[in-house]
Design a protein around this motif. Sequence first.
Motif, PDB file in Angstrom:
ATOM      1  N   GLN A 132       0.911  -1.324   0.053  1.00 49.04           N
ATOM      2  CA  GLN A 132       0.083   0.052  -0.046  1.00 49.04           C
ATOM      3  C   GLN A 132       0.835   1.344  -0.030  1.00 49.04           C
ATOM      4  N   LEU A 176       0.646   4.155  -2.868  1.00 48.71           N
ATOM      5  CA  LEU A 176       0.554   5.739  -2.469  1.00 48.71           C
ATOM      6  C   LEU A 176       1.687   6.280  -3.059  1.00 48.71           C
ATOM      7  N   TRP A 228      -6.982   8.157   1.144  1.00 47.74           N
ATOM      8  CA  TRP A 228      -6.185   7.060   0.985  1.00 47.74           C
ATOM      9  C   TRP A 228      -6.316   6.239   2.333  1.00 47.74           C
ATOM     10  N   ARG A 252       0.417   9.142   4.800  1.00 45.72           N
ATOM     11  CA  ARG A 252      -0.335   9.789   3.940  1.00 45.72           C
ATOM     12  C   ARG A 252      -0.383  11.356   4.284  1.00 45.72           C
TER      13      ARG A 252
END
Length: 398
Positions: A161, A165, A187, A240
Amino acid sequence: MANELIKIEEFTSIIKSAPDALQKNIASIANCNKAGQAILDSIDGEGMTDELDAMAADYLKKVSVTLKNMQARRSPITQLFDKIRSVFTSDEKAIDPKDGKTIPGKITYARDQYAAKKRLEEKRRQEEAIRIANVENEKATYRSGLANALYAHYNSYFSQQSDELAKMWESLTLNSFDLKAPIIKGWSLDYPKTHFDMFTRDLPTYYLDAMTKGSIKAEVFRGKYEQYVEEYRFSMEDLRQSYIDRLISKKQELIELDALRRQNAEAAAKAEQEAKEREAQERMEREQEAARQAEEAKKKEAVQSQQATMNSLFSASAATVSSTPVKAKITEKIKVLHPNGFLEIYQKWWFEEGQSLTIEELEKIHKKMITFCEKKANKDDDRIKSKYIRYEEEVKAK
């Protein structure tokens, strides 16, 4: 012991006869040797002849008679002492601890049996203690290995992940910014249970049964999903947010790069390349940090495993120490289970000792076997054919 070994009168009579018997035997020896020496002198001087051979044969017959007479004279005396010695040795045997029929012997046997029983119990106790320690050690190893494998499973999803991203961020362009920026902002911070449940790996074991492994697996899994949910949310949110915080500057950078591209394509390409290099460097640093955290988690599990292993080893060491050691001399005895076992015993003896002995020493040890082979040769005309053996005739006059 008998109250009286022999009657006093008989003992006195036999002892009194000893000097006379000894004197007569001495005289017989002298006469015998004198007569024999005369025959030997003739043989040495003239050589053996039929006449001398006959004289020698007659002489040897007389020697046999003389020996019988000498034995008859000393027989009462030697029998007396044999009887006395027999009485004493018989009395000694009555309390010989090595004789299993005597009371001391029976007590010795009882003690030996008890020592053997204690020895067997101690061996079984130590074997069981070591087995338990091995089980505990493998439990710790299995628990640690399973925990590491489960964390690696979780971490693989986080890394996947994170990469996606990062690729989303790196693929931002001025045209796609308004489409991809909301995706970055939204996200997901959730670690899916479906991925956690996909873990099916097992580790091979030697001492652990399926039930024990299942119990350890349940213990390792207990609370792990909830732990990973929190860890995933914390780590992914931090990652994030690091992108969200730079979205405005990223858009401004893309606007400036687009303007520069219209004015100077070469300068724009250079600026774009520098931006990619910075992003690649940042990505590498994030990956290194993630790897460091994963390694720390692995080391933590390893420390716990080592502690559990050390505890089990100490337990095993303590278990092998007997609190009440068996007071016994322990020696191993060979029990031959098959005739071929004797050949193996002989081979070991021969290579480690036998081959270094002299011929004379080996002849004494192998006397019965040599005699057997001599009988086979004399009776059945059956001889060993070997360069190491020679049959020689032994001639004796009748």
